[in-house]
Design an enzyme around this catalytic site. Structure first.
Site, PDB file in Angstrom:
ATOM      1  CB  THR A 198      -0.327  29.456  20.739  1.00  0.00           C
ATOM      2  OG1 THR A 198      -0.395  30.721  21.390  1.00  0.00           O
ATOM      3  CG2 THR A 198      -0.723  29.585  19.286  1.00  0.00           C
TER       4      THR A 198
ATOM      5  CE1 TYR B  72     -16.480   9.744  -3.498  1.00  0.00           C
ATOM      6  CE2 TYR B  72     -14.729  10.107  -5.095  1.00  0.00           C
ATOM      7  CZ  TYR B  72     -15.237  10.269  -3.821  1.00  0.00           C
ATOM      8  OH  TYR B  72     -14.509  10.953  -2.886  1.00  0.00           O
TER       9      TYR B  72
ATOM     10  CG  ASP C  39      -1.586   1.232   1.599  1.00  0.00           C
ATOM     11  OD1 ASP C  39      -1.771   2.076   0.704  1.00  0.00           O
ATOM     12  OD2 ASP C  39      -1.971   1.390   2.791  1.00  0.00           O
TER      13      ASP C  39
ATOM     14  CG  ASP D 230      -6.181   5.340   0.063  1.00  0.00           C
ATOM     15  OD1 ASP D 230      -6.971   5.739  -0.821  1.00  0.00           O
ATOM     16  OD2 ASP D 230      -5.569   6.120   0.826  1.00  0.00           O
TER      17      ASP D 230
ATOM     18  CG  ASP E   3      -6.808   5.436   5.924  1.00  0.00           C
ATOM     19  OD1 ASP E   3      -5.848   5.787   6.634  1.00  0.00           O
ATOM     20  OD2 ASP E   3      -6.675   4.707   4.919  1.00  0.00           O
TER      21      ASP E   3
ATOM     22  CG  LEU F 124       6.314   1.089   0.797  1.00  0.00           C
ATOM     23  CD1 LEU F 124       5.798   1.277  -0.620  1.00  0.00           C
ATOM     24  CD2 LEU F 124       7.831   0.932   0.738  1.00  0.00           C
TER      25      LEU F 124
ATOM     26  N   GLY G 265       1.116   5.099   0.137  1.00  0.00           N
ATOM     27  CA  GLY G 265       0.372   6.318   0.462  1.00  0.00           C
ATOM     28  C   GLY G 265       1.189   7.544   0.104  1.00  0.00           C
ATOM     29  CG  ASN G 266      -0.338  11.283  -0.922  1.00  0.00           C
ATOM     30  OD1 ASN G 266       0.180  11.624  -1.971  1.00  0.00           O
ATOM     31  ND2 ASN G 266      -1.622  10.978  -0.828  1.00  0.00           N
TER      32      ASN G 266
HETATM   33  N1  LIG Z   1       7.492  14.988   8.692  1.00  0.00           N
HETATM   34  C1  LIG Z   1       6.257  14.548   8.450  1.00  0.00           C
HETATM   35  N2  LIG Z   1       5.571  15.049   7.394  1.00  0.00           N
HETATM   36  C2  LIG Z   1       4.335  14.630   7.126  1.00  0.00           C
HETATM   37  N3  LIG Z   1       3.708  13.697   7.868  1.00  0.00           N
HETATM   38  C3  LIG Z   1       4.345  13.171   8.937  1.00  0.00           C
HETATM   39  C4  LIG Z   1       5.626  13.547   9.264  1.00  0.00           C
HETATM   40  N4  LIG Z   1       6.019  12.815  10.351  1.00  0.00           N
HETATM   41  C5  LIG Z   1       4.997  12.035  10.685  1.00  0.00           C
HETATM   42  N5  LIG Z   1       3.974  12.230   9.846  1.00  0.00           N
HETATM   43  C6  LIG Z   1       2.696  11.591  10.006  1.00  0.00           C
HETATM   44  O1  LIG Z   1       2.472  10.459   9.177  1.00  0.00           O
HETATM   45  C7  LIG Z   1       1.116  10.478   8.803  1.00  0.00           C
HETATM   46  C8  LIG Z   1       0.902   9.585   7.627  1.00  0.00           C
HETATM   47  O2  LIG Z   1       0.206   8.454   8.059  1.00  0.00           O
HETATM   48  P1  LIG Z   1       0.229   7.095   7.239  1.00  0.00           P
HETATM   49  O3  LIG Z   1       1.425   6.348   7.665  1.00  0.00           O
HETATM   50  O4  LIG Z   1      -1.096   6.424   7.328  1.00  0.00           O
HETATM   51  O5  LIG Z   1       0.505   7.682   5.791  1.00  0.00           O
HETATM   52  P2  LIG Z   1      -0.063   7.317   4.398  1.00  0.00           P
HETATM   53  O6  LIG Z   1      -0.582   5.933   4.343  1.00  0.00           O
HETATM   54  O7  LIG Z   1       1.023   7.696   3.484  1.00  0.00           O
HETATM   55  O8  LIG Z   1      -1.256   8.316   4.269  1.00  0.00           O
HETATM   56  P3  LIG Z   1      -2.191   8.456   2.996  1.00  0.00           P
HETATM   57  O9  LIG Z   1      -2.643   7.087   2.655  1.00  0.00           O
HETATM   58  O10 LIG Z   1      -3.281   9.344   3.514  1.00  0.00           O
HETATM   59  O11 LIG Z   1      -1.342   9.074   1.955  1.00  0.00           O
HETATM   60  C9  LIG Z   1       0.848  11.947   8.559  1.00  0.00           C
HETATM   61  O12 LIG Z   1      -0.481  12.283   8.673  1.00  0.00           O
HETATM   62  C10 LIG Z   1       1.631  12.587   9.665  1.00  0.00           C
HETATM   63  O13 LIG Z   1       0.881  12.848  10.824  1.00  0.00           O
HETATM   64  C1  LIG Z   2      -7.542  11.132  -0.046  1.00  0.00           C
HETATM   65  C2  LIG Z   2      -6.323  10.244  -0.211  1.00  0.00           C
HETATM   66  C3  LIG Z   2      -5.086  11.109  -0.453  1.00  0.00           C
HETATM   67  C4  LIG Z   2      -6.137   9.484   1.103  1.00  0.00           C
HETATM   68  O1  LIG Z   2      -5.027   8.641   1.026  1.00  0.00           O
HETATM   69  C5  LIG Z   2      -6.534   9.204  -1.357  1.00  0.00           C
HETATM   70  O2  LIG Z   2      -7.586   8.340  -1.054  1.00  0.00           O
HETATM   71  C6  LIG Z   2      -6.786   9.860  -2.681  1.00  0.00           C
HETATM   72  O3  LIG Z   2      -5.871  10.314  -3.328  1.00  0.00           O
HETATM   73  N1  LIG Z   2      -8.085   9.899  -3.099  1.00  0.00           N
HETATM   74  C7  LIG Z   2      -8.543  10.475  -4.335  1.00  0.00           C
HETATM   75  C8  LIG Z   2      -9.671  11.421  -4.098  1.00  0.00           C
HETATM   76  C9  LIG Z   2     -10.918  10.795  -3.484  1.00  0.00           C
HETATM   77  O4  LIG Z   2     -10.863   9.732  -2.848  1.00  0.00           O
HETATM   78  O5  LIG Z   2     -11.997  11.405  -3.640  1.00  0.00           O
HETATM   79  K   LIG Z   3      -4.142   5.594   3.635  1.00  0.00           K
END
Ligand SMILES: Nc1ncnc2c1ncn2[C@@H]1O[C@H](COP(=O)(O)OP(=O)(O)OP(=O)(O)O)[C@@H](O)[C@H]1O
Ligand SMILES: CC(C)(CO)[C@@H](O)C(=O)NCCC(=O)O
Ligand SMILES: [K+]
Length: 257
Positions: free
Chosen positions: A191, A93, A6, A102, A137, A12, A8-9
């Site tokens: 803050t 959708y 998987d 995902d 998620d 991995l 993600g942004n």
């Molecule tokens: N330096 C950083 N920059 C961005 N995010 C960070 C950082 N350090 C920790 N994180 C955390 O990691 C989280 C990402 O969670 P996860 O591991 O589920 O990522 P992901 O699967 O890549 O997410 P997505 O599927 O939404 O792209 C971010 O929301 C953030 O809170």
């Molecule tokens: C919203 C995220 C970034 C979450 O990982 C992903 O599911 C995505 O790129 N979605 C496309 C837009 C949508 O789900 O409407």
């Molecule tokens: K995700």
């Protein structure tokens, strides 16, 4: 042996899959490339016959996965995309391909998750309850998806992730940099705690509102399922009971083997 991945942004996540069993999930930040220690750990896996990938992340990471799979096991890489319907789930959708894969896979996995009671008594079967499901998620973005017991996806909501909720505020204001420790309380008294607290309370509040709406719609309290790298940071803040399934997206991927 199959490898489930998987992308993600931010991170991995991966796990091995064999004979219907998913192994322990591992996770790494990818910084838009395939980290060398991830490749090193994959080199230790002797045999992989197929790699199943879901990606909403950078194309470069996906391409690096293809190269690594070729180098390590010379096996096919299958990329799963969002479909109109799959395994009893029908996507809300009008253009299903716009829904992140995902989210699609989390819906597929959630629809066939045993209820906690069924899991506890070992029957492993999905109990025949009318409970809808809300999937939250908590990742780079925070997504919310409603799923009726009959597999109808209602749609959802997308919120910035915890880190972005905080950093976007600092970018658009003259607010001073502040300490960003998680603050579980409702009343921030400086803050830092006020901003940190709101970034945690916001996803909880949206989730509880959607839970409430699902209960109004179906007459039964829905199951609340939490996943994603940051799920742990908000899990204790809910008033409603919840289940945590960190590997939900990988569980959905396994259904496409
Ligand atoms: N330096 C950083 N920059 C961005 N995010 C960070 C950082 N350090 C920790 N994180 C955390 O990691 C989280 C990402 O969670 P996860 O591991 O589920 O990522 P992901 O699967 O890549 O997410 P997505 O599927 O939404 O792209 C971010 O929301 C953030 O809170
Ligand atoms: C919203 C995220 C970034 C979450 O990982 C992903 O599911 C995505 O790129 N979605 C496309 C837009 C949508 O789900 O409407
Ligand atoms: K995700």
């Amino acid at each position: 042996m199959k490898l489930l991945i998987d992308i993600g942004n931010t991170s991995l996540k991966w796990a091995l899959y064999q004979d219907g069993e998913i192994g322990p999930m591992r996770s790494a930040r990818h910084f838009e490339a395939l980290p060398i220690d991830v490749i090193a750990s994959w080199e230790q896996i002797a045999r992989v016959s197929k790699v199943l990938v879901a990606s909403v992340g950078p194309q470069g990471v996906f391409e690096a996965v293809i190269a690594a799979a070729r180098a390590c096991w010379n096996c096919p890489v299958v990329r799963i995309e969002t479909g109109v319907q799959a395994h009893g789930v029908r996507i809300a959708y009008a253009e299903p391909s716009r829904l992140g894969v995902d989210r699609f896979l989390a819906l597929v996995a959630a629809h066939s998750l045993p209820t906690p009671a069924a899991a506890a008594n070992g029957s492993g079967h999905r109990a025949d309850t009318a409970a809808a499901i809300l999937i939250v998620d908590v990742g780079t973005a925070i997504t919310f998806d409603g799923l009726l017991a009959d597999g109808t996806h209602l749609g959802g909501q997308i919120l910035p992730g915890i880190a972005t909720l905080r950093s976007s505020l600092l970018q658009r204001t003259q607010l001073p940099s502040h300490q960003t420790q998680d603050h579980p309380g409702i009343w921030g008294q400086d803050t830092g705690p006020a901003i940190a607290g709101a970034s945690l309370q916001a996803p909880v509040a949206v989730a509880e509102r959607l839970v409430h709406r699902l209960e109004q719609q179906t007459g039964v309290p829905p199951r609340l399922i939490l996943t994603g790298g940051d799920a742990e940071r908000i899990a204790t803040l809910f008033d409603t009971p919840l289940e945590q399934h960190p590997d939900l997206v990988l569980r959905g991927l396994a259904r496409f083997d």
